[in-house]
Write a protein that holds these residues in place. Structure first.
Motif, PDB file in Angstrom:
ATOM      1  N   VAL A 288       0.842  -1.195   0.000  1.00 17.72           N
ATOM      2  CA  VAL A 288       0.000   0.000   0.000  1.00 17.72           C
ATOM      3  C   VAL A 288       0.879   1.249   0.000  1.00 17.72           C
ATOM      4  O   VAL A 288       1.899   1.311   0.690  1.00 17.72           O
ATOM      5  CB  VAL A 288      -0.921   0.007   1.230  1.00 17.72           C
ATOM      6  CG1 VAL A 288      -1.758   1.277   1.273  1.00 17.72           C
ATOM      7  CG2 VAL A 288      -1.824  -1.222   1.217  1.00 17.72           C
ATOM      8  N   GLU A 289       0.458   2.242  -0.768  1.00 14.52           N
ATOM      9  CA  GLU A 289       1.170   3.517  -0.823  1.00 14.52           C
ATOM     10  C   GLU A 289       0.248   4.630  -0.349  1.00 14.52           C
ATOM     11  O   GLU A 289      -0.980   4.528  -0.457  1.00 14.52           O
ATOM     12  CB  GLU A 289       1.652   3.796  -2.249  1.00 14.52           C
ATOM     13  CG  GLU A 289       2.659   2.777  -2.759  1.00 14.52           C
ATOM     14  CD  GLU A 289       3.045   3.027  -4.200  1.00 14.52           C
ATOM     15  OE1 GLU A 289       2.603   4.061  -4.767  1.00 14.52           O
ATOM     16  OE2 GLU A 289       3.773   2.195  -4.774  1.00 14.52           O
TER      17      GLU A 289
ATOM     18  N   MET B  34      -3.656   5.954  -1.577  1.00 13.65           N
ATOM     19  CA  MET B  34      -4.406   4.910  -2.269  1.00 13.65           C
ATOM     20  C   MET B  34      -5.809   4.753  -1.698  1.00 13.65           C
ATOM     21  O   MET B  34      -6.102   5.132  -0.561  1.00 13.65           O
ATOM     22  CB  MET B  34      -3.675   3.564  -2.181  1.00 13.65           C
ATOM     23  CG  MET B  34      -2.526   3.426  -3.143  1.00 13.65           C
ATOM     24  SD  MET B  34      -1.819   1.743  -3.081  1.00 13.65           S
ATOM     25  CE  MET B  34      -0.796   1.776  -4.558  1.00 13.65           C
TER      26      MET B  34
ATOM     27  N   VAL C 287      -2.327   4.306   4.089  1.00 14.37           N
ATOM     28  CA  VAL C 287      -2.778   5.214   3.022  1.00 14.37           C
ATOM     29  C   VAL C 287      -2.624   6.671   3.421  1.00 14.37           C
ATOM     30  O   VAL C 287      -2.589   7.555   2.549  1.00 14.37           O
ATOM     31  CB  VAL C 287      -4.246   4.942   2.620  1.00 14.37           C
ATOM     32  CG1 VAL C 287      -4.416   3.514   2.139  1.00 14.37           C
ATOM     33  CG2 VAL C 287      -5.222   5.260   3.748  1.00 14.37           C
TER      34      VAL C 287
ATOM     35  N   GLY D  83      -5.652   9.149   1.743  1.00 12.28           N
ATOM     36  CA  GLY D  83      -6.140   7.890   1.197  1.00 12.28           C
ATOM     37  C   GLY D  83      -7.477   7.512   1.796  1.00 12.28           C
ATOM     38  O   GLY D  83      -7.978   8.165   2.722  1.00 12.28           O
TER      39      GLY D  83
ATOM     40  N   ASP E 285      -7.344   0.800  -5.610  1.00 13.00           N
ATOM     41  CA  ASP E 285      -5.949   0.487  -5.927  1.00 13.00           C
ATOM     42  C   ASP E 285      -5.536  -0.851  -5.343  1.00 13.00           C
ATOM     43  O   ASP E 285      -4.696  -1.556  -5.911  1.00 13.00           O
ATOM     44  CB  ASP E 285      -5.024   1.581  -5.373  1.00 13.00           C
ATOM     45  CG  ASP E 285      -5.341   2.939  -5.945  1.00 13.00           C
ATOM     46  OD1 ASP E 285      -5.105   3.139  -7.152  1.00 13.00           O
ATOM     47  OD2 ASP E 285      -5.834   3.804  -5.186  1.00 13.00           O
ATOM     48  N   ARG E 286      -6.125  -1.182  -4.201  1.00 15.26           N
ATOM     49  CA  ARG E 286      -5.806  -2.432  -3.518  1.00 15.26           C
ATOM     50  C   ARG E 286      -7.078  -3.015  -2.914  1.00 15.26           C
ATOM     51  O   ARG E 286      -7.917  -2.285  -2.378  1.00 15.26           O
ATOM     52  CB  ARG E 286      -4.774  -2.219  -2.389  1.00 15.26           C
ATOM     53  CG  ARG E 286      -3.427  -1.665  -2.837  1.00 15.26           C
ATOM     54  CD  ARG E 286      -2.630  -2.726  -3.579  1.00 15.26           C
ATOM     55  NE  ARG E 286      -1.273  -2.294  -3.854  1.00 15.26           N
ATOM     56  CZ  ARG E 286      -0.879  -1.723  -4.991  1.00 15.26           C
ATOM     57  NH1 ARG E 286      -1.775  -1.478  -5.950  1.00 15.26           N
ATOM     58  NH2 ARG E 286       0.385  -1.392  -5.168  1.00 15.26           N
TER      59      ARG E 286
ATOM     60  N   GLY F  45      -4.109  -2.332 -10.328  1.00 14.87           N
ATOM     61  CA  GLY F  45      -4.496  -2.711  -8.977  1.00 14.87           C
ATOM     62  C   GLY F  45      -3.975  -4.073  -8.563  1.00 14.87           C
ATOM     63  O   GLY F  45      -3.556  -4.890  -9.388  1.00 14.87           O
TER      64      GLY F  45
END
Length: 397
Positions: free
Chosen positions: A88-89, A92, A111, A115, A159-160, A182
Motif C-alpha cells: 500500500v502507498e 491509495m 494510506v 487515502g 488500488d488495492r 491494482g
C-alpha cells in the motif's frame, strides 16, 4: 490465581514489532510504522493484551452454534505478511473484505490522511464492534459497510483489495473493482489448501506476484466454499472441493484394513509447504487426508496426516506422503503409504510426482498463479482448477 505481572501494552507492541522483523513478517518501514501506531489490544478488549500481541495466535470474535470460530482477529504475523504483499502507498484507495477493525486501522495508517479505506463484513455482529473500536482509537475516517463481499462494494475502483477470509473463488466484482494497475491479496483455497496470494491485474485476469501459507476462517454468504468431507472412520477424514474425486466411504475405509504398501522415492523431503502445494496441484485425483492424534498414535495413519496431507484417491484405494530419516537425502526422504487393491498404481504415481518436484521445482516461490474469469477449456489441463466464476492455472519454474 495468576500472579504474573501485567505488561505495558506499549512494551508488548514494541516486542511484537521486533519479533515480526526477526521472522520476516515485517520487511518495510511503512508496515512497521503502522503496527507501531495502532493500539492493537484496544481492538480485542475482552482478552489479555498478551494474546492480542501474540505473533501467531488468533483472537476469537464470534463462534457459530457448534462453537467453531466464524470470525477472528487474525494473528499479527499473518496480517503483517499480507500487508507487505499488498504494498500500500500513501493516497491509495483500499477495500478490505472481512473485518475486525484492527487491520483496517493498519490500512488507514498506510494510506495516510489523503487515502481511503473501506472495510466490509457480512455479519452486523462483527462490523458493529469493529466500528466502535475504530472510532474509539481515532480511525473514524475508515468506512464500515455491512454487505456480502462476494458482490463487491460501491466506491471503486480500488488500488488495492485485501480479503481476510478464506475464499474459494474470485468473483468478477473483485476484478472489476480494481484499477488497471491494482492488486488483490486473497487467501485462496484450492483443493483444501490455502495460500495468501498477491495477484496483480493482468488484462481481464490476474497474475500472482507472491504467495505464502495462510489460515483463515472460511468465507460466508454467496462465496462460501463448495467442499465434500467424508469420515472413513472415527478420527480419519477425506476432504476435497474437486467434484471429479471419488469419495466412496465404505470402500476407502475398507482399504485401511488392508496391508499397507510402503514406497520410498529417494527424493529429499524439505520445504513442506511448497511440496504440499505441488502435490495438491499435480496429483491426478487429490483429496486432503486428516487423522486425529489417537489414530496416529495407534499406527493406522502416519503423523503426516495430523494437519492434513495430500492423498491420491481412487474408488477403493488411496496413497499419501510420509517421510523417514535419510542422511543421503539431506536429512529426510519422501515416501508414500498406500492402501487398497489399487495401491501399487497409486504409489507409483505419487512417487513420480515427489521425484519430479525434487528434481525440478525444489525451492520457494516456484509457482505462478493465474486467474482467468469465464468458461473453462475442455478438457481441463492438469495444473488447472475449475472455479465457479473462472479457472486457476498454475505454472512451475
Amino acid at each position: 490465581m495468576d500472579d504474573s505481572p501485567v505488561r505495558d501494552p506499549k512494551v508488548l507492541r514494541e516486542d511484537m514489532i521486533r519479533a515480526l522483523r526477526e521472522q520476516d513478517g515485517i520487511r518495510s518501514q511503512s508496515v512497521a510504522a503502522a503496527f507501531a501506531a495502532v493500539p492493537r489490544h484496544l481492538f480485542a478488549p475482552d482478552v489479555p493484551a498478551e494474546l492480542a500481541y501474540n505473533l501467531h495466535r488468533t483472537v476469537p470474535v464470534k463462534k457459530d452454534e457448534n462453537g467453531l470460530d466464524i470470525s477472528v482477529m487474525s494473528a499479527a504475523h499473518l496480517q503483517a505478511v499480507m500487508l507487505e504483499q499488498l504494498e500500500v502507498e500513501p493516497g491509495m484507495k483500499v477495500l478490505e473484505i472481512g473485518s475486525n477493525g484492527v487491520n483496517a486501522a493498519y490500512l488507514q495508517e498506510l494510506v495516510g490522511p489523503y487515502g481511503e479505506v473501506t472495510t466490509v463484513d457480512i455479519d452486523p455482529d462483527v462490523i458493529g464492534p469493529a466500528r466502535l473500536h475504530l472510532d474509539a482509537t481515532g480511525y473514524s475516517q475508515v468506512k464500515t459497510v455491512v454487505a456480502d463481499g462476494e458482490s463487491g462494494v460501491p466506491g471503486g475502483p480500488y488500488d488495492r483489495i485485501i480479503v481476510t477470509v478464506a475464499a474459494w473463488d474470485i468473483p468478477p466484482s473483485w476484478i472489476g473493482a480494481l484499477t488497471e494497475k491494482g492488486r488483490l491479496v486473497v487467501p485462496l483455497t484450492v483443493r483444501g489448501t490455502t495460500r495468501s496470494i498477491a495477484l496483480d491485474r493482468d488484462g481481464d485476469g490476474l497474475t500472482s506476484r507472491s504467495y505464502g501459507l495462510a489460515h483463515f476462517v472460511p468465507m460466508q454468504g454467496e462465496g462460501a466454499a463448495q467442499e465434500r468431507k467424508v469420515m472413513l472412520r472415527d478420527g480419519v477424514a477425506l476432504q476435497t472441493d474437486d467434484v471429479r474425486v471419488p469419495l466412496n466411504t465404505q470402500a476407502l475405509n475398507g482399504a485401511l484394513d488392508t496391508s499397507r504398501l510402503e514406497r520410498w522415492s529417494g527424493a529429499a523431503y524439505d520445504l513442506p509447504d511448497e511440496l504440499d502445494l505441488y502435490l495438491t496441484l499435480n496429483l491426478s485425483s487429490v483429496a486432503r487426508l486428516h487423522a486425529d492424534p489417537a489414530v496416529i498414535d495407534s499406527g493406522i495413519i502416519e503423523p503426516s496426516a495430523r494437519f492434513g496431507v495430500p492423498a491420491l484417491v481412487s474408488d477403493d484405494s488411496f496413497a499419501y506422503r510420509t517421510r523417514r530419516e535419510n542422511a543421503d537425502t539431506g536429512g529426510f526422504e519422501s515416501g508414500v503409504i498406500a492402501h487398497g487393491p489399487n495401491a501399487e498404481a497409486l504409489a507409483d504415481e505419487y512417487v513420480n510426482v515427489l521425484r519430479r518436484w525434487a528434481d525440478n521445482h525444489r525451492r520457494r516461490g516456484a509457482a505462478t498463479f493465474r486467474y482467468l474469469p469465464g468458461p473453462a477449456p475442455s478438457p481441463l489441463p492438469q495444473d488447472t482448477v475449475l472455479r465457479r466464476h473462472g479457472i486457476v492455472t498454475v505454472t512451475w519454474a
